[in-house]
Design an enzyme around this catalytic site. Structure first.
Site, PDB file in Angstrom:
ATOM      1  N   GLU A   1       0.799  -1.234   0.000  1.00 26.00           N
ATOM      2  CA  GLU A   1       0.000   0.000   0.000  1.00 26.00           C
ATOM      3  C   GLU A   1       0.832   1.286   0.000  1.00 26.00           C
ATOM      4  O   GLU A   1       0.655   2.161   0.849  1.00 26.00           O
ATOM      5  CB  GLU A   1      -0.960  -0.014   1.186  1.00 26.00           C
ATOM      6  CG  GLU A   1      -1.920  -1.185   1.155  1.00 26.00           C
ATOM      7  CD  GLU A   1      -2.791  -1.288   2.397  1.00 26.00           C
ATOM      8  OE1 GLU A   1      -2.692  -0.408   3.274  1.00 26.00           O
ATOM      9  OE2 GLU A   1      -3.562  -2.254   2.505  1.00 26.00           O
TER      10      GLU A   1
ATOM     11  N   GLU B   1      -6.398 -10.592  -1.324  1.00 27.29           N
ATOM     12  CA  GLU B   1      -7.201 -10.346  -0.119  1.00 27.29           C
ATOM     13  C   GLU B   1      -8.679 -10.233  -0.472  1.00 27.29           C
ATOM     14  O   GLU B   1      -9.395  -9.385   0.045  1.00 27.29           O
ATOM     15  CB  GLU B   1      -6.738  -9.074   0.597  1.00 27.29           C
ATOM     16  CG  GLU B   1      -5.265  -9.072   0.954  1.00 27.29           C
ATOM     17  CD  GLU B   1      -4.835  -7.823   1.710  1.00 27.29           C
ATOM     18  OE1 GLU B   1      -5.712  -7.118   2.266  1.00 27.29           O
ATOM     19  OE2 GLU B   1      -3.624  -7.544   1.747  1.00 27.29           O
TER      20      GLU B   1
END
Length: 477
Positions: free
Chosen positions: A169, A277
Protein backbone atom coordinates in the site's frame (compact mmCIF):
# COMPACT_ATOMS: atom_id res chain seq x y z
CA UNK A 1 -4.41 -4.93 4.19
CA UNK A 2 -5.11 -2.51 6.98
CA UNK A 3 -7.98 -1.10 8.93
CA UNK A 4 -8.50 1.57 6.28
CA UNK A 5 -7.99 -0.48 3.13
CA UNK A 6 -11.41 0.56 1.83
CA UNK A 7 -12.35 4.03 0.61
CA UNK A 8 -14.08 6.04 3.31
CA UNK A 9 -16.95 7.01 1.02
CA UNK A 10 -18.80 3.87 2.09
CA UNK A 11 -19.02 0.29 1.20
CA UNK A 12 -21.17 -0.77 -2.04
CA UNK A 13 -23.45 -16.32 -10.95
CA UNK A 14 -24.48 -18.28 -8.72
CA UNK A 15 -26.03 -21.70 -9.65
CA UNK A 16 -28.94 -20.72 -11.81
CA UNK A 17 -31.68 -22.27 -9.76
CA UNK A 18 -34.58 -19.80 -9.54
CA UNK A 19 -34.63 -16.72 -11.77
CA UNK A 20 -37.13 -14.00 -10.99
CA UNK A 21 -39.22 -13.11 -14.02
CA UNK A 22 -41.15 -9.98 -14.95
CA UNK A 23 -44.83 -10.24 -15.67
CA UNK A 24 -45.84 -11.16 -19.16
CA UNK A 25 -49.07 -9.14 -19.05
CA UNK A 26 -50.31 -6.13 -17.16
CA UNK A 27 -52.12 -8.23 -14.58
CA UNK A 28 -50.39 -11.49 -15.39
CA UNK A 29 -48.72 -13.78 -12.92
CA UNK A 30 -44.94 -13.70 -12.54
CA UNK A 31 -43.35 -16.89 -13.76
CA UNK A 32 -40.34 -18.50 -12.17
CA UNK A 33 -37.80 -19.64 -14.71
CA UNK A 34 -35.82 -22.75 -13.96
CA UNK A 35 -32.42 -22.95 -15.62
CA UNK A 36 -30.48 -26.13 -16.21
CA UNK A 37 -28.08 -27.08 -13.44
CA UNK A 38 -24.43 -26.23 -13.90
CA UNK A 39 -21.74 -28.66 -14.86
CA UNK A 40 -20.80 -31.30 -12.35
CA UNK A 41 -17.71 -30.37 -10.35
CA UNK A 42 -14.54 -32.28 -11.19
CA UNK A 43 -13.22 -31.45 -7.72
CA UNK A 44 -15.20 -30.85 -4.55
CA UNK A 45 -13.01 -28.28 -2.78
CA UNK A 46 -11.66 -24.89 -3.80
CA UNK A 47 -7.99 -25.71 -3.41
CA UNK A 48 -8.22 -28.98 -5.32
CA UNK A 49 -10.23 -27.35 -8.09
CA UNK A 50 -7.72 -24.50 -8.42
CA UNK A 51 -4.81 -26.94 -8.47
CA UNK A 52 -6.15 -28.46 -11.69
CA UNK A 53 -4.89 -25.37 -13.52
CA UNK A 54 -1.72 -25.06 -11.46
CA UNK A 55 -3.16 -22.32 -9.25
CA UNK A 56 -3.99 -22.05 -5.58
CA UNK A 57 -7.06 -20.92 -3.69
CA UNK A 58 -6.11 -19.66 -0.27
CA UNK A 59 -7.36 -17.84 2.79
CA UNK A 60 -6.13 -15.58 5.56
CA UNK A 61 -5.67 -17.40 8.86
CA UNK A 62 -5.67 -15.83 12.32
CA UNK A 63 -3.73 -17.66 15.03
CA UNK A 64 -6.38 -16.82 17.62
CA UNK A 65 -9.00 -18.79 15.72
CA UNK A 66 -7.02 -22.01 15.34
CA UNK A 67 -8.77 -23.41 18.43
CA UNK A 68 -12.13 -23.10 16.64
CA UNK A 69 -12.83 -26.54 15.18
CA UNK A 70 -15.37 -25.30 12.61
CA UNK A 71 -12.89 -22.69 11.41
CA UNK A 72 -10.00 -25.15 11.07
CA UNK A 73 -12.22 -27.81 9.51
CA UNK A 74 -13.29 -25.50 6.70
CA UNK A 75 -9.83 -24.02 6.23
CA UNK A 76 -8.16 -27.41 6.26
CA UNK A 77 -10.60 -28.87 3.76
CA UNK A 78 -11.02 -26.03 1.28
CA UNK A 79 -7.77 -24.08 0.88
CA UNK A 80 -4.25 -24.91 -0.29
CA UNK A 81 -2.54 -21.59 0.49
CA UNK A 82 -2.41 -19.64 3.75
CA UNK A 83 -1.62 -16.00 4.51
CA UNK A 84 -1.18 -14.94 8.13
CA UNK A 85 -3.81 -12.26 8.68
CA UNK A 86 -1.75 -10.10 11.07
CA UNK A 87 0.88 -12.35 12.60
CA UNK A 88 3.71 -11.63 10.14
CA UNK A 89 3.24 -7.85 10.12
CA UNK A 90 5.84 -5.53 11.58
CA UNK A 91 4.27 -4.88 14.98
CA UNK A 92 3.72 -8.59 15.55
CA UNK A 93 7.19 -9.82 14.56
CA UNK A 94 9.43 -7.02 15.90
CA UNK A 95 7.60 -5.40 18.83
CA UNK A 96 10.91 -4.06 20.19
CA UNK A 97 13.76 -3.05 17.93
CA UNK A 98 16.02 -6.00 17.25
CA UNK A 99 13.86 -8.31 19.39
CA UNK A 100 11.88 -10.57 17.11
CA UNK A 101 8.87 -12.58 18.23
CA UNK A 102 7.57 -15.23 15.84
CA UNK A 103 5.34 -17.16 18.24
CA UNK A 104 2.00 -16.23 16.62
CA UNK A 105 3.42 -16.25 13.10
CA UNK A 106 4.93 -19.68 13.66
CA UNK A 107 1.62 -20.98 14.94
CA UNK A 108 -0.04 -20.04 11.65
CA UNK A 109 2.90 -21.29 9.58
CA UNK A 110 3.09 -24.62 11.41
CA UNK A 111 -0.65 -25.22 11.14
CA UNK A 112 -0.48 -24.56 7.41
CA UNK A 113 2.47 -26.87 6.78
CA UNK A 114 1.04 -29.62 8.98
CA UNK A 115 -2.12 -29.46 6.89
CA UNK A 116 -0.30 -29.62 3.56
CA UNK A 117 -0.56 -25.96 2.59
CA UNK A 118 1.89 -23.39 1.26
CA UNK A 119 2.31 -19.99 2.90
CA UNK A 120 2.37 -16.41 1.62
CA UNK A 121 4.22 -13.86 3.76
CA UNK A 122 2.39 -10.60 4.57
CA UNK A 123 3.96 -8.01 4.92
CA UNK A 124 7.55 -6.70 5.34
CA UNK A 125 7.44 -2.94 4.68
CA UNK A 126 4.29 -0.95 5.33
CA UNK A 127 3.40 2.46 6.67
CA UNK A 128 0.73 0.94 8.94
CA UNK A 129 0.89 -1.44 11.90
CA UNK A 130 4.38 -0.27 12.73
CA UNK A 131 5.43 -0.68 16.38
CA UNK A 132 5.87 2.52 18.33
CA UNK A 133 9.64 2.39 18.17
CA UNK A 134 9.56 2.37 14.36
CA UNK A 135 6.97 5.13 14.15
CA UNK A 136 9.34 7.39 16.08
CA UNK A 137 12.13 6.98 13.52
CA UNK A 138 12.75 8.95 10.35
CA UNK A 139 15.26 9.37 7.56
CA UNK A 140 18.30 7.09 7.48
CA UNK A 141 17.48 5.57 10.87
CA UNK A 142 14.08 4.43 9.62
CA UNK A 143 15.62 3.18 6.37
CA UNK A 144 18.09 1.01 8.30
CA UNK A 145 15.32 -0.26 10.57
CA UNK A 146 13.33 -1.32 7.51
CA UNK A 147 16.33 -3.16 6.07
CA UNK A 148 17.05 -4.87 9.39
CA UNK A 149 13.43 -5.92 9.76
CA UNK A 150 13.29 -7.45 6.28
CA UNK A 151 16.51 -9.34 6.91
CA UNK A 152 15.40 -10.58 10.32
CA UNK A 153 11.99 -11.87 9.26
CA UNK A 154 13.14 -13.40 5.99
CA UNK A 155 16.06 -15.13 7.70
CA UNK A 156 13.63 -16.83 10.07
CA UNK A 157 11.48 -18.10 7.20
CA UNK A 158 14.16 -18.53 4.55
CA UNK A 159 13.17 -21.17 2.01
CA UNK A 160 9.76 -21.63 3.64
CA UNK A 161 7.60 -18.84 2.21
CA UNK A 162 6.59 -19.10 -1.45
CA UNK A 163 5.61 -15.42 -1.88
CA UNK A 164 6.31 -12.33 0.19
CA UNK A 165 4.36 -9.09 0.07
CA UNK A 166 7.55 -7.07 0.36
CA UNK A 167 5.86 -3.67 0.21
CA UNK A 168 2.22 -2.94 0.96
CA UNK A 169 0.00 0.00 0.00
CA UNK A 170 2.59 2.59 -1.02
CA UNK A 171 0.38 4.61 -3.38
CA UNK A 172 -2.11 7.32 -2.45
CA UNK A 173 -5.84 6.99 -3.01
CA UNK A 174 -7.58 9.33 -5.42
CA UNK A 175 -6.65 10.73 -8.78
CA UNK A 176 -3.13 12.03 -8.13
CA UNK A 177 -1.22 8.84 -8.92
CA UNK A 178 1.25 9.89 -6.26
CA UNK A 179 3.07 7.89 -3.63
CA UNK A 180 1.42 7.83 -0.21
CA UNK A 181 2.85 10.42 2.17
CA UNK A 182 4.30 8.10 4.82
CA UNK A 183 7.36 7.98 7.05
CA UNK A 184 8.84 5.38 4.70
CA UNK A 185 8.25 7.57 1.65
CA UNK A 186 9.86 10.50 3.44
CA UNK A 187 12.99 8.39 3.96
CA UNK A 188 13.58 8.68 0.19
CA UNK A 189 11.74 7.83 -3.01
CA UNK A 190 13.92 4.75 -3.53
CA UNK A 191 12.65 3.01 -0.39
CA UNK A 192 10.53 0.50 -2.31
CA UNK A 193 13.44 -0.45 -4.56
CA UNK A 194 15.70 -0.85 -1.53
CA UNK A 195 13.12 -3.08 0.14
CA UNK A 196 12.95 -5.39 -2.89
CA UNK A 197 16.72 -5.59 -3.32
CA UNK A 198 17.10 -6.36 0.38
CA UNK A 199 14.44 -9.07 0.19
CA UNK A 200 16.04 -10.74 -2.84
CA UNK A 201 19.37 -10.98 -1.05
CA UNK A 202 17.70 -12.29 2.10
CA UNK A 203 15.82 -15.15 0.41
CA UNK A 204 16.47 -15.68 -3.32
CA UNK A 205 13.93 -18.53 -3.47
CA UNK A 206 10.84 -16.49 -2.56
CA UNK A 207 8.68 -14.65 -5.08
CA UNK A 208 8.72 -10.95 -4.20
CA UNK A 209 5.42 -9.08 -4.57
CA UNK A 210 4.12 -5.56 -4.36
CA UNK A 211 0.59 -5.50 -2.88
CA UNK A 212 -2.11 -2.80 -2.96
CA UNK A 213 -5.86 -2.06 -2.99
CA UNK A 214 -8.06 0.00 -5.34
CA UNK A 215 -5.76 -0.91 -8.23
CA UNK A 216 -8.06 -3.38 -9.98
CA UNK A 217 -9.71 -0.87 -12.34
CA UNK A 218 -7.37 -0.28 -15.28
CA UNK A 219 -8.55 3.31 -15.79
CA UNK A 220 -7.72 4.54 -12.29
CA UNK A 221 -4.72 6.77 -11.63
CA UNK A 222 -3.55 4.61 -8.75
CA UNK A 223 -3.49 1.56 -11.02
CA UNK A 224 -1.51 3.43 -13.65
CA UNK A 225 0.99 4.69 -11.07
CA UNK A 226 1.58 1.16 -9.83
CA UNK A 227 1.92 -0.08 -13.41
CA UNK A 228 4.53 2.58 -14.18
CA UNK A 229 6.53 1.62 -11.11
CA UNK A 230 6.51 -2.08 -11.99
CA UNK A 231 7.47 -1.32 -15.60
CA UNK A 232 10.34 0.85 -14.38
CA UNK A 233 11.51 -1.85 -11.97
CA UNK A 234 11.49 -4.50 -14.70
CA UNK A 235 13.38 -2.24 -17.09
CA UNK A 236 16.06 -1.49 -14.49
CA UNK A 237 16.39 -4.99 -13.07
CA UNK A 238 14.83 -4.31 -9.68
CA UNK A 239 13.86 -7.79 -8.42
CA UNK A 240 10.07 -7.75 -8.44
CA UNK A 241 8.36 -11.05 -9.31
CA UNK A 242 4.68 -10.48 -8.72
CA UNK A 243 1.95 -7.95 -8.07
CA UNK A 244 -0.86 -8.54 -5.59
CA UNK A 245 -4.33 -7.09 -6.12
CA UNK A 246 -6.12 -7.02 -2.78
CA UNK A 247 -9.58 -6.85 -4.42
CA UNK A 248 -11.69 -5.50 -1.56
CA UNK A 249 -14.69 -4.78 -3.78
CA UNK A 250 -17.43 -2.45 -2.53
CA UNK A 251 -19.61 0.43 -3.69
CA UNK A 252 -16.75 2.92 -3.62
CA UNK A 253 -14.44 0.51 -5.42
CA UNK A 254 -16.72 -1.90 -7.31
CA UNK A 255 -15.65 -4.79 -9.47
CA UNK A 256 -15.18 -3.66 -13.05
CA UNK A 257 -15.03 -5.97 -16.03
CA UNK A 258 -11.72 -4.39 -17.03
CA UNK A 259 -10.05 -6.14 -14.07
CA UNK A 260 -9.01 -8.88 -16.49
CA UNK A 261 -7.36 -6.25 -18.68
CA UNK A 262 -5.48 -4.98 -15.64
CA UNK A 263 -4.19 -8.46 -14.81
CA UNK A 264 -3.21 -9.07 -18.43
CA UNK A 265 -1.37 -5.77 -18.74
CA UNK A 266 0.68 -6.33 -15.61
CA UNK A 267 1.47 -9.90 -16.65
CA UNK A 268 2.69 -8.56 -19.99
CA UNK A 269 5.40 -6.68 -18.08
CA UNK A 270 6.90 -10.03 -17.10
CA UNK A 271 5.53 -10.37 -13.56
CA UNK A 272 3.12 -12.84 -12.04
CA UNK A 273 -0.14 -11.53 -10.63
CA UNK A 274 -2.24 -12.72 -7.70
CA UNK A 275 -5.54 -11.82 -6.07
CA UNK A 276 -4.41 -11.51 -2.48
CA UNK A 277 -7.20 -10.35 -0.12
CA UNK A 278 -10.49 -10.95 -1.92
CA UNK A 279 -13.76 -10.05 -0.26
CA UNK A 280 -16.88 -8.60 -1.86
CA UNK A 281 -19.63 -6.83 0.02
CA UNK A 282 -22.73 -9.01 0.01
CA UNK A 283 -20.78 -11.86 -1.63
CA UNK A 284 -22.63 -11.74 -4.97
CA UNK A 285 -22.07 -15.06 -6.69
CA UNK A 286 -21.76 -13.51 -10.13
CA UNK A 287 -18.97 -11.16 -9.06
CA UNK A 288 -17.06 -13.90 -7.28
CA UNK A 289 -17.31 -16.01 -10.43
CA UNK A 290 -16.16 -13.11 -12.60
CA UNK A 291 -13.08 -12.52 -10.44
CA UNK A 292 -12.25 -16.22 -10.50
CA UNK A 293 -12.58 -16.39 -14.27
CA UNK A 294 -10.43 -13.28 -14.63
CA UNK A 295 -7.61 -15.07 -12.83
CA UNK A 296 -8.14 -18.24 -14.84
CA UNK A 297 -7.96 -16.25 -18.09
CA UNK A 298 -4.47 -14.92 -17.31
CA UNK A 299 -1.76 -17.58 -17.46
CA UNK A 300 0.47 -15.70 -15.01
CA UNK A 301 -2.23 -15.41 -12.35
CA UNK A 302 -0.86 -17.54 -9.52
CA UNK A 303 -4.08 -17.86 -7.56
CA UNK A 304 -6.67 -16.28 -5.31
CA UNK A 305 -6.73 -15.67 -1.57
CA UNK A 306 -9.95 -14.72 0.21
CA UNK A 307 -9.46 -12.57 3.29
CA UNK A 308 -11.00 -14.88 5.88
CA UNK A 309 -12.99 -18.08 6.17
CA UNK A 310 -16.51 -17.26 7.41
CA UNK A 311 -18.27 -13.91 7.49
CA UNK A 312 -17.81 -13.84 11.25
CA UNK A 313 -14.03 -14.06 10.75
CA UNK A 314 -13.91 -11.11 8.35
CA UNK A 315 -12.55 -7.67 9.21
CA UNK A 316 -15.74 -6.37 7.56
CA UNK A 317 -18.11 -9.02 8.94
CA UNK A 318 -21.17 -6.76 8.89
CA UNK A 319 -20.87 -6.69 5.09
CA UNK A 320 -21.03 -10.51 4.76
CA UNK A 321 -18.28 -10.55 2.11
CA UNK A 322 -16.93 -14.11 2.21
CA UNK A 323 -17.80 -17.56 0.83
CA UNK A 324 -19.06 -19.11 4.08
CA UNK A 325 -21.83 -17.95 6.40
CA UNK A 326 -21.24 -17.45 10.12
CA UNK A 327 -22.31 -21.03 10.82
CA UNK A 328 -19.85 -22.40 8.26
CA UNK A 329 -22.42 -23.20 5.59
CA UNK A 330 -21.53 -22.55 1.96
CA UNK A 331 -23.00 -19.60 0.10
CA UNK A 332 -24.11 -19.47 -3.52
CA UNK A 333 -20.85 -17.60 -4.16
CA UNK A 334 -18.91 -20.68 -3.04
CA UNK A 335 -20.65 -22.82 -5.65
CA UNK A 336 -20.08 -20.20 -8.34
CA UNK A 337 -16.36 -20.09 -7.58
CA UNK A 338 -16.07 -23.87 -7.45
CA UNK A 339 -17.89 -24.22 -10.77
CA UNK A 340 -15.58 -21.64 -12.36
CA UNK A 341 -12.46 -23.36 -11.04
CA UNK A 342 -13.73 -26.66 -12.39
CA UNK A 343 -14.07 -25.20 -15.86
CA UNK A 344 -17.70 -24.11 -15.91
CA UNK A 345 -17.91 -20.39 -16.60
CA UNK A 346 -20.37 -19.28 -13.95
CA UNK A 347 -19.90 -15.65 -14.85
CA UNK A 348 -22.31 -15.68 -17.78
CA UNK A 349 -25.52 -13.82 -17.04
CA UNK A 350 -28.78 -15.76 -16.99
CA UNK A 351 -30.07 -16.52 -20.45
CA UNK A 352 -33.44 -14.82 -19.91
CA UNK A 353 -32.57 -11.33 -21.13
CA UNK A 354 -35.39 -9.35 -22.63
CA UNK A 355 -36.97 -5.93 -22.92
CA UNK A 356 -38.91 -4.21 -20.14
CA UNK A 357 -41.75 -2.22 -21.70
CA UNK A 358 -43.73 0.51 -20.01
CA UNK A 359 -47.48 -0.14 -20.04
CA UNK A 360 -48.38 3.52 -20.31
CA UNK A 361 -45.82 4.44 -22.94
CA UNK A 362 -45.30 1.29 -24.96
CA UNK A 363 -41.62 2.20 -24.89
CA UNK A 364 -38.72 0.25 -23.40
CA UNK A 365 -36.38 0.71 -20.46
CA UNK A 366 -33.26 1.99 -22.22
CA UNK A 367 -29.67 2.96 -21.40
CA UNK A 368 -29.11 6.23 -23.31
CA UNK A 369 -26.69 5.97 -26.22
CA UNK A 370 -25.80 2.41 -25.12
CA UNK A 371 -23.58 3.95 -22.45
CA UNK A 372 -21.72 1.62 -20.09
CA UNK A 373 -20.74 4.37 -17.65
CA UNK A 374 -21.73 3.96 -14.01
CA UNK A 375 -24.35 6.53 -13.02
CA UNK A 376 -26.08 6.76 -16.42
CA UNK A 377 -29.77 7.46 -15.74
CA UNK A 378 -32.25 5.27 -17.60
CA UNK A 379 -34.94 6.51 -19.96
CA UNK A 380 -37.88 5.41 -22.08
CA UNK A 381 -37.11 4.83 -25.76
CA UNK A 382 -38.61 3.11 -28.77
CA UNK A 383 -38.06 -0.62 -28.38
CA UNK A 384 -35.35 -2.22 -30.51
CA UNK A 385 -33.02 -5.22 -30.36
CA UNK A 386 -29.98 -3.43 -28.93
CA UNK A 387 -28.12 -4.79 -25.92
CA UNK A 388 -28.87 -1.58 -24.01
CA UNK A 389 -32.50 -2.74 -23.73
CA UNK A 390 -31.83 -6.37 -22.81
CA UNK A 391 -32.42 -6.95 -19.07
CA UNK A 392 -31.71 -10.27 -17.36
CA UNK A 393 -33.22 -11.14 -13.99
CA UNK A 394 -30.91 -13.01 -11.61
CA UNK A 395 -31.70 -15.23 -8.66
CA UNK A 396 -30.23 -12.50 -6.42
CA UNK A 397 -33.00 -10.10 -7.45
CA UNK A 398 -30.89 -8.04 -9.83
CA UNK A 399 -31.82 -6.77 -13.27
CA UNK A 400 -28.67 -6.85 -15.38
CA UNK A 401 -27.73 -5.23 -18.67
CA UNK A 402 -24.49 -5.94 -20.60
CA UNK A 403 -23.86 -8.81 -18.14
CA UNK A 404 -22.11 -6.80 -15.43
CA UNK A 405 -24.18 -3.62 -14.99
CA UNK A 406 -27.18 -3.56 -12.68
CA UNK A 407 -30.38 -1.56 -12.45
CA UNK A 408 -29.40 0.66 -9.52
CA UNK A 409 -31.23 3.16 -7.32
CA UNK A 410 -29.11 6.22 -6.53
CA UNK A 411 -31.17 6.94 -3.39
CA UNK A 412 -34.19 5.92 -1.35
CA UNK A 413 -36.47 8.97 -1.67
CA UNK A 414 -39.02 10.07 -4.23
CA UNK A 415 -37.24 11.35 -7.32
CA UNK A 416 -34.07 9.32 -6.81
CA UNK A 417 -32.65 8.53 -10.21
CA UNK A 418 -32.59 4.97 -11.50
CA UNK A 419 -29.31 4.28 -13.24
CA UNK A 420 -26.90 1.57 -14.28
CA UNK A 421 -24.00 0.75 -11.99
CA UNK A 422 -21.45 -2.04 -11.71
CA UNK A 423 -23.12 -4.94 -9.91
CA UNK A 424 -21.96 -5.30 -6.31
CA UNK A 425 -24.81 -7.01 -4.45
CA UNK A 426 -26.34 -4.07 -2.58
CA UNK A 427 -30.04 -3.88 -1.75
CA UNK A 428 -30.30 -0.78 -3.95
CA UNK A 429 -29.65 -3.14 -6.86
CA UNK A 430 -32.34 -5.65 -5.89
CA UNK A 431 -35.91 -5.49 -7.12
CA UNK A 432 -39.24 -7.22 -6.46
CA UNK A 433 -41.02 -8.03 -9.69
CA UNK A 434 -44.70 -8.10 -8.83
CA UNK A 435 -47.71 -9.67 -10.51
CA UNK A 436 -49.40 -6.26 -10.90
CA UNK A 437 -46.57 -5.16 -13.18
CA UNK A 438 -44.78 -2.97 -10.65
CA UNK A 439 -41.03 -3.17 -10.08
CA UNK A 440 -40.23 -2.25 -6.47
CA UNK A 441 -36.82 -1.43 -5.02
CA UNK A 442 -35.94 -3.75 -2.12
CA UNK A 443 -34.05 -1.02 -0.26
CA UNK A 444 -36.48 1.85 -0.81
CA UNK A 445 -39.88 0.20 -1.19
CA UNK A 446 -40.52 2.65 -4.03
CA UNK A 447 -41.59 1.87 -7.58
CA UNK A 448 -39.80 2.13 -10.91
CA UNK A 449 -41.48 5.23 -12.35
CA UNK A 450 -41.48 7.18 -15.63
CA UNK A 451 -41.02 10.80 -14.55
CA UNK A 452 -44.13 13.00 -14.74
CA UNK A 453 -46.26 10.22 -16.24
CA UNK A 454 -44.19 10.79 -19.35
CA UNK A 455 -44.50 8.58 -22.40
CA UNK A 456 -42.13 10.23 -24.88
CA UNK A 457 -38.68 9.15 -25.96
CA UNK A 458 -36.16 10.43 -23.44
CA UNK A 459 -38.49 10.36 -20.42
CA UNK A 460 -36.25 9.69 -17.43
CA UNK A 461 -36.75 6.88 -14.93
CA UNK A 462 -36.86 7.46 -11.18
CA UNK A 463 -38.10 5.98 -7.91
CA UNK A 464 -41.49 7.13 -6.67
CA UNK A 465 -44.19 6.10 -4.21
CA UNK A 466 -46.15 3.23 -5.73
CA UNK A 467 -49.53 4.33 -7.12
CA UNK A 468 -50.44 1.61 -9.63
CA UNK A 469 -50.29 4.18 -12.41
CA UNK A 470 -49.57 3.02 -15.93
CA UNK A 471 -46.21 4.82 -15.73
CA UNK A 472 -45.25 2.38 -12.95
CA UNK A 473 -46.35 -0.83 -14.64
CA UNK A 474 -44.08 -2.86 -16.89
CA UNK A 475 -44.22 -5.96 -19.05
CA UNK A 476 -41.56 -8.34 -20.29
CA UNK A 477 -41.31 -8.70 -24.07
Amino acid sequence: MGSYALPRSGVRRSIRVLLLALVVGVLGTATALIAPPGAHAAESTLGAAAAQSGRYFGTAIASGRLSDSTYTSIAGREFNMVTAENEMKIDATEPQRGQFNFSSADRVYNWAVQNGKQVRGHTLAWHSQQPGWMQSLSGSALRQAMIDHINGVMAHYKGKIVQWDVVNEAFADGSSGARRDSNLQRSGNDWIEVAFRTARAADPSAKLCYNDYNVENWTWAKTQAMYNMVRDFKQRGVPIDCVGFQSHFNSGSPYNSNFRTTLQNFAALGVDVAITELDIQGAPASTYANVTNDCLAVSRCLGITVWGVRDSDSWRSEQTPLLFNNDGSKKAAYTAVLDALNGGDSSEPPADGGQIKGVGSGRCLDVPDASTSDGTQLQLWDCHSGTNQQWAATDAGELRVYGDKCLDAAGTSNGSKVQIYSCWGGDNQKWRLNSDGSVVGVQSGLCLDAVGNGTANGTLIQLYTCSNGSNQRWTRT
